[in-house]
Design an enzyme around this catalytic site. Structure first.
Site: not given
Ligand code: GUN
Length: 282
Positions: A52, A96, A119
């Site tokens: 990422k 995460q 997200d």
């Protein structure tokens, strides 16, 4: 021969488009910043986070990295999120997953400002998607829509079966296909006679989490098959939820694993980071 949907090529195309956009924003004095939080040392999560950050660098998005020890408390994590929520120079916040067992994932997700929820996991983002309001969309299902559109596969009016009902993939996937005017069914582990249901699908999306579970008997001839799974088989080779060798000859188009849905997730995260600028203006 089925059309092989090339997720690597499509994700590269999206990243190039975003790179140009980010360059144009920079010229107007707008810089985009993504904060990435990793808790603990899960090796798979470390790889995802590294990728990422690499994608950010390529596109021209600034990334801030926060690595907390496995033993960090939930309070420490929540405080960090609150700090990042307040910072005007931070556009996106990504925690995460999975988190260590002593942390409550939903509580942590709810702590993120929905305007920075790149997200798309916050209940407000999910709710907005379900009633057609603007908001961030979960990256993997958003990536599947891009794969279909950019491969010129029509969605409107098609029968779509999504196998899997996770919050991250199955449920938002079904909502997105509905938004594109498909007729959508969600199947899951308790669905009776799954093959007879999936054989009705013009577009079958497998997000079950079971290696090579979807075999030829699940497929209608000419169907489009999208494989969201990623596993290692007995020979340690990457494979999906779909038994590619038996399914490919039957369908009109199919995503491979690797190189199908996988590369799309990060491309769509980058897309959400760029979108965050617009969402924050409102
Ligand atoms: N863990 C597995 N997939 C994801 C994802 O898309 N986002 C985050 N934050 N964690 C994940």
């Amino acid at each position: 021969m089925a059309q092989i949907i090339d997720g690597k090529a499509i994700s590269s195309q999206i990243k190039e488009e975003l790179k140009t956009k980010v360059g144009a924003l920079k010229a107007q004095g707008v810089e985009i910043t993504l904060a990435v939080i990793l808790v603990g040392e899960d090796p798979a999560s470390q790889v995802y986070v590294r990728n990422k950050k690499k994608a950010c660098e390529y596109i021209g998005i600034r990334s801030l990295s926060y690595e907390l020890e496995e033993t960090a408390t939930e309070r420490q994590l929540l405080e960090l999120i609150e700090q990042l929520n307040r910072r005007e120079d931070v556009n996106g916040i990504l925690v995460q997953l999975p988190l260590p067992k002593h942390m409550e994932e939903q509580k942590v997700i709810r702590a993120i400002d929905p305007k920075k929820d790149v997200d798309g996991f916050h209940p407000q983002s999910v709710g907005a998607l379900s009633i057609g309001l603007p908001g961030f969309v979960s990256c993997t299902p958003a990536g599947v829509i891009q794969l279909l559109k950019r491969s010129a596969i029509p969605i409107e009016g098609k029968r779509c079966v999504v196998v899997g009902r996770s919050n991250i993939v199955g449920k938002p996937m079904a909502l997105l296909m509905l938004r594109e005017n498909a007729t959508v069914t969600i199947a899951h582990s308790k669905t009776a006679d799954l093959p007879s249901l999936t054989r009705q699908a013009d577009i079958l999306i497998a997000a079950v989490g079971k290696p090579k579970m979807i075999t030829a008997e699940y497929i209608k001839e000419g169907a489009v098959v999208i494989d969201v799974g990623i596993h290692r088989d007995a020979a340690n080779k990457l494979c999906g939820d779909v038994d590619f060798a038996s399914v490919e000859p039957l369908c009109s188009a199919i995503t491979p694993v690797p190189g199908g849905v996988g590369p799309m997730t990060i491309a769509m995260l980058m897309y959400n980071c760029v979108e965050s600028v617009k969402i924050q203006e409102k």
